[in-house]
Each structure stands twice: as C-alpha cells, then as structure tokens.
Design an enzyme around this catalytic site. Structure first.
Site, PDB file in Angstrom:
ATOM      1  N   SER A  35       0.859  -1.186   0.000  1.00 29.87           N
ATOM      2  CA  SER A  35       0.000   0.000   0.000  1.00 29.87           C
ATOM      3  C   SER A  35       0.899   1.241   0.000  1.00 29.87           C
ATOM      4  O   SER A  35       2.123   1.117   0.073  1.00 29.87           O
ATOM      5  CB  SER A  35      -0.926  -0.020   1.215  1.00 29.87           C
ATOM      6  OG  SER A  35      -0.160  -0.111   2.384  1.00 29.87           O
TER       7      SER A  35
ATOM      8  N   GLU B 175     -10.734  -7.943   1.417  1.00 29.78           N
ATOM      9  CA  GLU B 175     -11.727  -6.867   1.345  1.00 29.78           C
ATOM     10  C   GLU B 175     -11.940  -6.335  -0.065  1.00 29.78           C
ATOM     11  O   GLU B 175     -13.004  -5.813  -0.381  1.00 29.78           O
ATOM     12  CB  GLU B 175     -11.303  -5.684   2.229  1.00 29.78           C
ATOM     13  CG  GLU B 175     -11.331  -5.935   3.708  1.00 29.78           C
ATOM     14  CD  GLU B 175     -10.053  -6.587   4.236  1.00 29.78           C
ATOM     15  OE1 GLU B 175      -9.226  -7.043   3.414  1.00 29.78           O
ATOM     16  OE2 GLU B 175      -9.902  -6.655   5.462  1.00 29.78           O
TER      17      GLU B 175
ATOM     18  N   LYS C 267      14.318  -5.481  -8.317  1.00 23.30           N
ATOM     19  CA  LYS C 267      13.663  -6.789  -8.387  1.00 23.30           C
ATOM     20  C   LYS C 267      12.244  -6.684  -8.955  1.00 23.30           C
ATOM     21  O   LYS C 267      11.412  -5.937  -8.426  1.00 23.30           O
ATOM     22  CB  LYS C 267      13.599  -7.404  -6.976  1.00 23.30           C
ATOM     23  CG  LYS C 267      14.969  -7.793  -6.455  1.00 23.30           C
ATOM     24  CD  LYS C 267      15.500  -8.936  -7.293  1.00 23.30           C
ATOM     25  CE  LYS C 267      16.852  -9.423  -6.840  1.00 23.30           C
ATOM     26  NZ  LYS C 267      17.413 -10.373  -7.836  1.00 23.30           N
ATOM     27  N   THR C 268      11.978  -7.445  -9.985  1.00 23.72           N
ATOM     28  CA  THR C 268      10.655  -7.361 -10.620  1.00 23.72           C
ATOM     29  C   THR C 268       9.703  -8.467 -10.166  1.00 23.72           C
ATOM     30  O   THR C 268       8.539  -8.471 -10.535  1.00 23.72           O
ATOM     31  CB  THR C 268      10.768  -7.441 -12.165  1.00 23.72           C
ATOM     32  OG1 THR C 268      11.303  -8.715 -12.504  1.00 23.72           O
ATOM     33  CG2 THR C 268      11.641  -6.344 -12.721  1.00 23.72           C
TER      34      THR C 268
ATOM     35  N   PRO D 226       8.153  -9.191  -7.320  1.00 18.44           N
ATOM     36  CA  PRO D 226       6.885  -8.809  -6.678  1.00 18.44           C
ATOM     37  C   PRO D 226       5.861  -8.294  -7.683  1.00 18.44           C
ATOM     38  O   PRO D 226       4.667  -8.578  -7.560  1.00 18.44           O
ATOM     39  CB  PRO D 226       7.304  -7.698  -5.706  1.00 18.44           C
ATOM     40  CG  PRO D 226       8.751  -7.938  -5.445  1.00 18.44           C
ATOM     41  CD  PRO D 226       9.319  -8.516  -6.713  1.00 18.44           C
ATOM     42  N   THR D 227       6.323  -7.565  -8.696  1.00 24.76           N
ATOM     43  CA  THR D 227       5.401  -7.075  -9.731  1.00 24.76           C
ATOM     44  C   THR D 227       4.791  -8.244 -10.498  1.00 24.76           C
ATOM     45  O   THR D 227       3.571  -8.302 -10.700  1.00 24.76           O
ATOM     46  CB  THR D 227       6.151  -6.136 -10.704  1.00 24.76           C
ATOM     47  OG1 THR D 227       6.546  -4.987  -9.973  1.00 24.76           O
ATOM     48  CG2 THR D 227       5.291  -5.721 -11.881  1.00 24.76           C
TER      49      THR D 227
ATOM     50  N   CYS E 155     -11.199  26.063  12.367  1.00 21.34           N
ATOM     51  CA  CYS E 155     -12.250  25.299  13.040  1.00 21.34           C
ATOM     52  C   CYS E 155     -11.993  25.222  14.547  1.00 21.34           C
ATOM     53  O   CYS E 155     -12.139  26.228  15.222  1.00 21.34           O
ATOM     54  CB  CYS E 155     -12.422  23.934  12.387  1.00 21.34           C
ATOM     55  SG  CYS E 155     -14.118  23.346  12.575  1.00 21.34           S
TER      56      CYS E 155
ATOM     57  N   GLN F  26     -11.955  28.225  17.420  1.00 21.22           N
ATOM     58  CA  GLN F  26     -12.699  28.166  18.684  1.00 21.22           C
ATOM     59  C   GLN F  26     -11.759  28.407  19.870  1.00 21.22           C
ATOM     60  O   GLN F  26     -12.127  29.059  20.845  1.00 21.22           O
ATOM     61  CB  GLN F  26     -13.416  26.812  18.804  1.00 21.22           C
ATOM     62  CG  GLN F  26     -14.468  26.601  17.701  1.00 21.22           C
ATOM     63  CD  GLN F  26     -15.139  25.227  17.761  1.00 21.22           C
ATOM     64  OE1 GLN F  26     -14.753  24.366  18.539  1.00 21.22           O
ATOM     65  NE2 GLN F  26     -16.148  25.017  16.918  1.00 21.22           N
TER      66      GLN F  26
ATOM     67  N   HIS G  31     -13.313  25.177   6.890  1.00 25.15           N
ATOM     68  CA  HIS G  31     -12.010  24.622   6.518  1.00 25.15           C
ATOM     69  C   HIS G  31     -11.595  25.121   5.130  1.00 25.15           C
ATOM     70  O   HIS G  31     -11.920  24.472   4.125  1.00 25.15           O
ATOM     71  CB  HIS G  31     -12.083  23.095   6.472  1.00 25.15           C
ATOM     72  CG  HIS G  31     -12.265  22.457   7.802  1.00 25.15           C
ATOM     73  ND1 HIS G  31     -11.221  21.961   8.543  1.00 25.15           N
ATOM     74  CD2 HIS G  31     -13.380  22.232   8.537  1.00 25.15           C
ATOM     75  CE1 HIS G  31     -11.678  21.448   9.671  1.00 25.15           C
ATOM     76  NE2 HIS G  31     -12.993  21.604   9.700  1.00 25.15           N
TER      77      HIS G  31
ATOM     78  N   GLU H 168      -8.830  24.944   3.814  1.00 29.89           N
ATOM     79  CA  GLU H 168      -7.801  24.067   3.221  1.00 29.89           C
ATOM     80  C   GLU H 168      -8.365  23.067   2.217  1.00 29.89           C
ATOM     81  O   GLU H 168      -7.633  22.550   1.385  1.00 29.89           O
ATOM     82  CB  GLU H 168      -7.014  23.336   4.318  1.00 29.89           C
ATOM     83  CG  GLU H 168      -7.739  22.233   5.080  1.00 29.89           C
ATOM     84  CD  GLU H 168      -8.548  22.722   6.277  1.00 29.89           C
ATOM     85  OE1 GLU H 168      -8.891  23.925   6.331  1.00 29.89           O
ATOM     86  OE2 GLU H 168      -8.849  21.893   7.163  1.00 29.89           O
TER      87      GLU H 168
END
Ligand code: GLN
Length: 544
Positions: free
Chosen positions: A15, A152, A189-190, A192-193, A382, A386, A508, A510
């Site tokens: 990930s 998942e 290293k290829t 994993p691909t 925000c 406050q 917000h 941003e």
C-alpha cells in the site's frame, strides 16, 4: 464524445505506492486534452464513510462541497484537477452493503438470496456507471483502495472484471506496483510485480498498463522483462520514480506517454500533446522559491496525513509568494505557558489546527495567547478558531472559565456552544454541519482584503459554533466577527484587525486550495508571515 470511458486503477505489492497521485495525474492529463473527467475512489472497509475514523487510522477526513466526509485522496483529485468532487466520488464497502440491505428490507429482491457476487458486485457496478450515466463524463477514473490480494478488495475487483467484459474497449485497467531495490545485491527486483500481476490475472483481470513505482531508474531491459512476463505492451510499462514533489508526477507520466497509451488502448484520437503551461509555471515558481518561511502547526496529531490539506494549502501559498514554507509540527499536548516561547521561537506564522475533543486544547489556547500578545500571524482553523475565541474570552474579557460546551458542559461562559440543530442528534456518523455554506464578509476587514469578495462559500465540519450572545462584547474588546452566514447568522470568521494577521475561520479553507487556484486566506496568511519574518530580520540587523 460518445460513451463514457472507464480507467480502473488498482494497486499491488504494497500500500502507499501513490495510487491517488497516479489517478490524479491521469485525470489531469486527460483533462488537459479537453476531456470532461472525474476521479472516484472505492474504499474496501465497512465504515459508511471515514468521518468516524481516527486520523491515526486514516489520515485527514476530506469534505466535499455537498458535505460528504471522504478519503484524503479526494483532496489530491481536487488539487490536481481543480474539479469539485461529490458524494458519488467516494464509496466504501459499508455504503455498498447499506444500500443493498436498504433495498432488501422493503422487498426489492423478494424471493432471492442476496449474495456477494451479483447483488454486491451489481451495486458496485451501478455506482461506477452512475458517473457516466448521470454526469456524462468522458472519462471516469476509478481507484480501488487497498492492494490486490486483500480479502476486502475482492468484490470490487470482481465488479471491474465484469465491467471490462461488458464495456470492451471502453474500459481499461492500470495496475500500480512496486519494484524494490536490494541494496546488498545492487539490483532492482521485478518478482513482486510479476506475482502481483499473476494475482490480478487469477481474478480474471489482465492489466493494460503497468506503472512501476521505484526509487531507482528502470532501464529498458527491466521494462521489457516486466512487459514480457505480464502480457503488457512494452510502451505500456511506465516508471514512477520518486519525485521531489507529487506535482511533478503528471509531467513525468506525460513524458512517458501515459495519456497517449490510454487513448490508444481505447481507440481514441491522440491529437497534440498539451503544453500544461500554467502547471509548469507553478512548478518552475515552486522550484525557484528557495527562501524559507517557518510556520508552526499546533495540533495533537503527530503525523503528516492528519493535516494533509493544510500542508498542501500552505505549500501552494508559499509558491505563489515565492517562498518555501517549512512546516514545524508543535504538539499541542506538550505546549505550556512555560515552554511556548521556546517552542514557537523563530516561527514567522502559526496555524492552530482543527480537531475534536479535550486532548491538547489547552496547548492550543496557550499558543493563541502567545501569538496574540506577541503579534505573530496566526490562522485558527475550526477548533483552532474556537480556541482563539476561548483564549480571548479568558484573557481579554476576563472570563476565566470560558470554554466550549464540547469540553466543559457546565461552563458559565459558553463562548463556543453546541449548534441548535445539533442538540438532539444522537448518532455520530455524518451528522455534523458538513459541506459548503455561504458567508458574507464585512467590507474593510483583513479577511475582505484577502478574498477581495463579499460573498464566499466554504466547507464545514463541526458541531459547535461561536455563541452569538457574545458578539457585542467581543467586538467592543477588539475581536471582530467579520464573516457571517446570511441564512443562519452563524459566525464564520473572526479577526483582530489591530494585529498583523490574527484570523480564525469556523470553516475549513484548506479543502479548496488547488495547484492552479491557491486559497486567498492561505495566500494572505503566508504573505503576512513572510512580512513578519522580514521585519524580524530587519530589526535584528538594526540591533547589531
Ligand atoms: N470539535 C469542534 C466542533 O465540532 C471543531 C471541529 C473541527 O475542528 N473540525 O465544532
């Protein structure tokens, strides 16, 4: 242009390889060719939306104009393309199941067994095709969260498999993988691909394009090898080398012809390569800006992703002011009256960050007091705004126990109070004041100077608000309520006009700063911080 085309973006090996950035870059490049595009993300978790997730789990929760709490990748989509996303652009497993179950109860599927494949996958497909059907986009880029092989993600991949079969040339798959470098062997290293592509193939999906994330240049032999082992054209094996800025990625993708390969594969005309002029000028300006302005972020989450959009907005504003913004994270839980001078030393400006709950708020109040009394440009967002209000009430108005009802239900001076429409809400998810609301800005205020506009619309995510009973007292004492919602009268913006830049917003800003359209408040805050820095430098020269 005919039927909507679909680009499915999947990821393998690990990930955090930057699927969001690749999807955004593809969107940007197709958009530059005049196509009407959108980018959508599926997140394979059961929460209905990330609104109930801790930033440690999930990073920032990004909010769309129509009030959907979404994944932070949608922030990238908007910052890259300048296009606003909506509720339809981010869908979780939870939402898919919810809508299937909501149809099951009244009997929509009467007599049938509701199953993962058919009902769940159909609902996923419906949500993908909806983008083409209702919004008539030329291209829909759909990013599938997670990594191929995750349990998942399976229903999403199955939905893609089916759609590719149904849509033929109108759908392609771009798979992002990782090519690790083994330092000891001095080799890329290829394997994993290859393994990850095999996994995808075993699900019935043949990738059309492979983007290989790598820290070292991939030579032609490596690309050839990957192409050969994975049934992908050689020119469709693209490298995504680490870049100093994510905003370089579209250029690198364009240089390798990623957009033309997509068009080719979909039987579309290629045409001229877009110049991306404004984008390039932004990057040039960004690279030329070498002077540094130090800005502190006072917050409780000690991780970059929690304040992603704020960091990006500051960076955009830095570039357009020809400075590099250097962020310094200051943990509000550890900030005290005793150490604040030391902690904020050398900071040209301070952002007091958004947040929820008690933890770290006293530190934010300490920061607000220090910057107010030392006239350091300060931007409260925000919860940050406050805390500016509470600090002002305690120190200037003399209400020592002033607080927000969120933190102290019995405070005698509830300068921040629960909103009327929030009082009877018991459910947590998706019930805050969310999305874009209008705001009228007082002419002559510092905020007006920044926006150069009287009516604005900004995105919200909060339950508490400035208590209007205190407006007069605050204004008399010097803190002005310069932004008001015309319909509800809620106070949206406060400022102390006698200071260099001391502004708090309930919304917000941003969420709406983009590469080509930086946010006016961030621009003006960073400018004030730079002016402050220059002034300090001059004063110290005089002293010597
Ligand atoms: N916790 C505050 C509220 O709910 C502020 C929320 C925020 O900073 N996003 O009003």
């Amino acid at each position: 242009m005919g039927d909507t085309k679909y680009v499915f973006v999947t990821g393998g090996v690990a990930s955090s390889l930057g699927k969001g950035i690749i999807s955004s870059s593809v969107g940007k490049l197709l958009q530059a060719r005049g196509y009407n595009i959108t980018i959508q993300k599926f997140d394979p978790y059961i929460n209905i939306d990330p609104g109930t997730l801790n930033p440690y789990e999930h990073g920032e929760c990004y909010v769309t104009v129509d009030g959907q709490e979404t994944d932070l990748d949608l922030g990238h989509y908007e910052r890259f393309t300048g296009i606003q996303t909506t509720r339809a652009n981010n869908i979780t497993t939870g939402r898919i199941y919810q809508s299937v179950i909501e149809k099951e109860r009244p009997g929509d599927y009467l007599g049938k067994t509701i199953q993962e494949v058919t009902h769940i996958t159909d609902e996923i497909k419906r949500n993908i095709k909806l983008m083409g059907k209702i919004y008539k986009f030329d291209f829909v880029i759909t990013e599938i969260g997670g990594t191929v092989g995750d349990i998942e993600s399976q229903p999403f991949l199955e939905a893609i498999r089916q759609l590719r079969w149904e849509l033929g040339k109108d759908a392609i798959n771009l798979h992002l993988t990782y090519v690790p470098y083994l330092a000891a062997a001095k080799e890329l290293k290829t394997k994993p691909t290859q393994t990850s592509v095999k996994q995808l193939q075993s699900l019935g999906i043949q990738p059309d394009i492979l983007v290989l994330r790598t820290e070292h240049e991939l030579n032609a032999d490596i690309r050839k090898k990957v192409a050969h082992f994975c049934n992908v054209d050689e020119n469709a094996v693209i490298q995504s080398l680490d870049k100093p800025s994510i905003y370089e990625v579209p250029l690198s993708m364009q240089a390798q012809g990623l957009d033309t390969i997509i068009l080719q594969k979909m039987n579309m005309p290629i045409g001229d390569t877009p110049q991306l002029g404004p984008w390039r000028s932004f990057l040039d300006r960004r690279n030329k800006a070498t002077d540094i302005v130090d800005i502190a972020l006072v917050g409780k989450y000690d991780l970059q992703d929690a304040y992603k959009s704020i960091l990006e907005s500051l960076a955009h504003a830095g570039t357009y002011n020809d400075y590099k913004v250097k962020n310094h994270f200051v943990n509000s839980e550890k900030l005290t009256r005793e150490n604040v001078a030391e902690q904020l030393k050398g900071m040209a400006g301070v952002v007091i960050c958004p947040g929820f709950g008690q933890r770290g708020i006293e530190g934010k109040i300490v920061a607000a007091e220090y910057t107010r009394t030392h006239d350091i440009p300060t931007f409260g967002i925000c919860l940050g705004m406050q805390m500016m209000v509470i600090e002002f009430a305690r120190d200037v108005l003399g209400y020592a126990e002033a607080n927000s009802r969120e933190m102290d239900e019995k405070t005698p001076h509830n300068v921040i109070d629960i909103m009327e429409e929030q009082k009877n809400i018991t459910q947590m998810g998706g019930t805050m004041r969310l999305g874009a609301y209008e705001c009228d800005i007082r002419k002559g205020s510092k905020t007006y100077e920044a926006y150069q506009q009287q009516q604005i619309s900004e995105r919200h995510r909060h339950r508490y608000e400035f208590n209007n009973q205190y407006i007069e007292e605050f204004e008399k004492a010097g803190m002005q309520c310069v932004g008001i919602n015309p319909d509800s009268n809620l106070v949206e913006i406060l400022e102390i006009p006698t200071l260099k830049w001391y502004i708090g917003t309930q919304f917000h800003p941003e969420y709406s700063s983009t590469v080509l359209k930086p946010h006016p408040l961030f621009l003006s805050f960073v400018k004030a911080s730079i002016d402050n820095l220059r002034q300090t430098q001059q004063n110290s020269k005089k002293d010597k």
